[in-house]
Design an enzyme around this catalytic site. Structure first.
Site, short mmCIF file in Angstrom:
data_model
loop_
_atom_site.label_atom_id
_atom_site.label_comp_id
_atom_site.label_asym_id
_atom_site.label_seq_id
_atom_site.Cartn_x
_atom_site.Cartn_y
_atom_site.Cartn_z
N SER A 190 -48.89 -19.18 -16.08
CA SER A 190 -49.12 -20.60 -15.93
C SER A 190 -50.06 -20.85 -14.75
O SER A 190 -51.08 -20.19 -14.64
CB SER A 190 -47.76 -21.27 -15.75
OG SER A 190 -47.82 -22.60 -16.06
N ASP A 440 -47.84 -22.37 -27.42
CA ASP A 440 -47.85 -22.97 -26.09
C ASP A 440 -48.97 -24.00 -25.98
O ASP A 440 -50.13 -23.67 -26.20
CB ASP A 440 -48.08 -21.84 -25.07
CG ASP A 440 -48.19 -22.35 -23.64
OD1 ASP A 440 -47.80 -23.50 -23.38
OD2 ASP A 440 -48.66 -21.56 -22.78
N HIS A 465 -45.12 -20.13 -23.94
CA HIS A 465 -45.60 -20.09 -22.55
C HIS A 465 -45.19 -18.79 -21.83
O HIS A 465 -44.02 -18.50 -21.67
CB HIS A 465 -45.04 -21.30 -21.82
CG HIS A 465 -45.82 -21.70 -20.62
ND1 HIS A 465 -47.19 -21.84 -20.62
CD2 HIS A 465 -45.44 -22.02 -19.37
CE1 HIS A 465 -47.60 -22.22 -19.43
NE2 HIS A 465 -46.56 -22.33 -18.65
#
Ligand SMILES: *[C@@H]1O[C@H](CO)[C@@H](O)[C@H](O)[C@H]1NC(C)=O
Ligand SMILES: *[C@@H]1O[C@H](CO)[C@@H](O)[C@H](O)[C@H]1NC(C)=O
Ligand SMILES: *[C@@H]1O[C@H](CO)[C@@H](O)[C@H](O)[C@H]1NC(C)=O
Ligand SMILES: *[C@@H]1O[C@H](CO)[C@@H](O)[C@H](O)[C@H]1NC(C)=O
Ligand SMILES: *[C@@H]1O[C@H](CO)[C@@H](O)[C@H](O)[C@H]1NC(C)=O
Ligand SMILES: *[C@@H]1O[C@H](CO)[C@@H](O)[C@H](O)[C@H]1NC(C)=O
Ligand SMILES: *[C@@H]1O[C@H](CO)[C@@H](O)[C@H](O)[C@H]1NC(C)=O
Length: 509
Positions: A190, A440, A465
């Protein structure tokens, strides 16, 4: 002041809509790894992860790497976690696996990055997890309340300072361990994945390569269309059920109509089992929006409790619930039952709290209001969300109100690049893996194409994710096992090239 949605670990700084009536009200999404999970859930996930043992250390870090003036409180204690159980040691040039901490507690990220722990024994790697400044315990000015006091105290919260922290810490640690020659491999998911990729580009002498998982480094300026994120969230629902998609689409209007009636807000608060009366329908809209967006991020193929304890492929479960009602049922009852899969899967919630922020993630709002400007829109044709158009003026106004700062929407691409990335990185970058799962919603801002022999995109159709960074489980589908194997092979190749350049033995995993 408006409430910002602080859910993006990964990543959420993007101003988003959330409201039918006042579609211009922005809030911030960040690529999230942190979520709306309660403190209780967090403790639970820690208990499950007690197999991860590490030492907690603190390093005296400069507050400002980019000036030389000595001022008061010019250092702070940066926390880092370290495990040397599997390390081959300095003499044998054992590698160092270095996680680029993102916006939250580093211990929480460390135990949710099981991949590093899984592969450390095979590689003989030292594991190091530095915390990102202004998050967790790594607070300048002695405390979170002092660090977050105002725009002045927050002004050292930038990605550049954080990368300089990571660089400074690893150089010092290697010196202390006489491990200067040990190769460093970066990991991150991320926002942490963005940091890992950027660090490899900015500090190529410090790390030999980076695994950047679900890193939306192209979610800036106009590099990808601004409705990408919400379209991807919406597609995840649509692929489960057209009806589910439609019910959610209709619910915003129903919510608005309901909220406008006398006693509407009070009744709505009861209907949604809120712990306190809602102040406006915006609050419930943000709450629903977080649930849908987070569900899309954590649509994992097996039961997991990253943001919340959830079943396998939770969007399928949410839609099953929504679709199970007859068409005559109140649309709000249907969506309440649906999002309860997200907020109350354990069945233990007594009531819901719309602005639960157990992590002090406000730091992300600051980052969103300065560098991390990720334009986001919602196109009502293709989205389950109401219409929202990104508007830098209202975004700026919001940031001026909150922190007295003006965002710089072009700074990240100036500092780290992003436009025309294929041509640029082909010529001057190397050794980066960009991994993404297409479920995601952050994958839309990720690198999904191979750039060169050594800058590769590993894409899985059904991944979510940074799924690849999670620990291996018995329920892993084959495509996930293959993705992780490919990552290990590539990391191994980087190491062999490094050792060969040094004239040393090669290393087989
Ligand atoms: C410096 O930090 C200490 C806590 O570490 C705090 O008590 C003090 O007020 C700070 N000084 C300034 C000038 O911010
Ligand atoms: C390296 O050792 C010095 C002296 O003991 C210590 O102050 C410093 O924190 C150490 N560096 C790291 C990264 O732990
Ligand atoms: C709110 O709830 C009460 C009782 O629960 C009901 O009598 C009233 O009609 C409701 N009001 C609205 C606007 O739905
Ligand atoms: C909502 O209203 C309550 C009082 O009813 C107040 O204490 C609270 O601060 C308000 N919350 C927000 C987010 O405005
Ligand atoms: C509800 O309506 C949708 C289309 O409007 C239809 O596909 C679905 O089968 C209906 N569900 C029930 C339970 O009747
Ligand atoms: C959570 O689920 C349990 C079990 O279904 C239910 O009894 C409880 O009322 C739910 N909590 C809320 C706040 O809806
Ligand atoms: C990139 O190249 C690797 C082989 O090096 C391949 O496995 C992978 O599928 C390619 N990625 C894409 C998105 O084509």
């Amino acid at each position: 002041m408006e409430q910002l949605w602080t859910g993006f670990l990964l990543l959420s700084l993007l101003p988003m809509m959330s409201c039918v009536a006042d579609a211009g009200r922005p809030y911030f999404l960040r690529p999230r790894t942190l979520g709306e999970f309660s403190t209780l859930n967090r403790e639970k996930s820690f208990l499950q992860s007690s197999q991860y043992e590490y030492e907690t250390k603190y390093f005296t870090q400069r507050l400002d790497h980019f000036s030389f003036k000595n001022h008061k409180n010019s250092t702070f204690q940066q926390r880092y976690l370290i495990n040397d159980k599997y390390w081959l040691g300095a003499e044998r040039m054992g590698p160092i696996f270095y996680y680029c901490g993102n916006e939250g507690y580093i211990d929480w990220f460390a135990v949710n990055t099981g991949f590093m722990w899984d592969i450390a024994p095979q590689f003989g790697a030292l594991l190091v997890f530095p915390e990102h400044r202004y998050y967790g315990e790594s607070m300048p000015y002695g405390s979170q309340s002092m660090a977050y006091k105002d725009g002045d105290s927050l002004s050292y919260l930038t990605a550049e300072q954080a990368l300089a922290d990571f660089a400074t810490l690893i150089v010092d640690l290697k010196k202390n361990l006489s491990a200067e020659a040990c190769p460093v491999v970066l990991f991150g998911g991320s926002y942490g994945g963005m940091l890992a990729a950027w660090m490899r580009l900015k500090y190529p002498h410090i790390a030999i390569g980076a695994l950047a998982s679900s890193a939306p480094i192209l979610q800036f300026e106009d590099i990808v269309p601004s409705d990408t994120f919400y379209n991807l969230v919406s597609n995840d629902f649509k692929r489960e059920s057209e009806n589910c998609f439609k019910v959610i689409q209709q619910s915003w209007k129903a919510l608005e109509t309901y909220g406008e009636r006398d006693e509407g807000l009070q009744n709505l608060s009861k209907k949604f089992r809120m712990c306190r009366d809602l102040n406006s329908t915006d609050e419930i809209e943000d709450w629903l929006n977080s649930a849908y967006s987070n569900l899309a991020m954590v649509d994992y193929p097996y039961p997991a409790s990253f943001l919340m304890p959830l079943p396998a492929y939770p969007i399928k479960e949410v839609c099953k619930v929504i679709d199970s009602f007859s068409n005559g049922t109140d649309v709000l009852d249907r969506i309440f039952a649906g999002v309860s899969v997200y907020y109350n899967y354990t069945g233990e919630e007594k009531c819901f709290d719309v602005n639960d922020d157990p992590h002090g993630e406000n730091g992300w709002n600051w980052q969103a209001c300065t560098e991390m400007v990720m334009p986001m829109s919602s196109n009502p044709e293709s989205s389950i969300f109401p219409q929202f158009t990104f508007d830098i003026e209202s975004y700026t106004k919001n940031c001026l109100n909150m922190f007295g700062v003006e965002p710089r929407p072009h700074w990240i691409t100036t500092e780290f690049g992003g436009q025309d990335i294929k041509r640029v990185l082909k010529n001057y970058g190397s050794n980066i893996i960009f991994s993404n799962g297409l479920l995601d919603p952050w994958s839309g801002g990720g690198v999904l194409q191979n750039i060169s022999n050594s800058i590769v995109a590993l894409v899985t159709e059904l991944g979510a994710h940074h799924l690849d960074l999670r620990a291996a489980t018995e329920n892993d589908p084959l495509w996930l096992v293959e993705q992780r194997n490919a990552e290990m092979k590539i990391i191994n190749k980087w190491m062999n090239e490094y050792y060969q350049d040094k004239g040393i033995y090669t290393f087989e995993i």
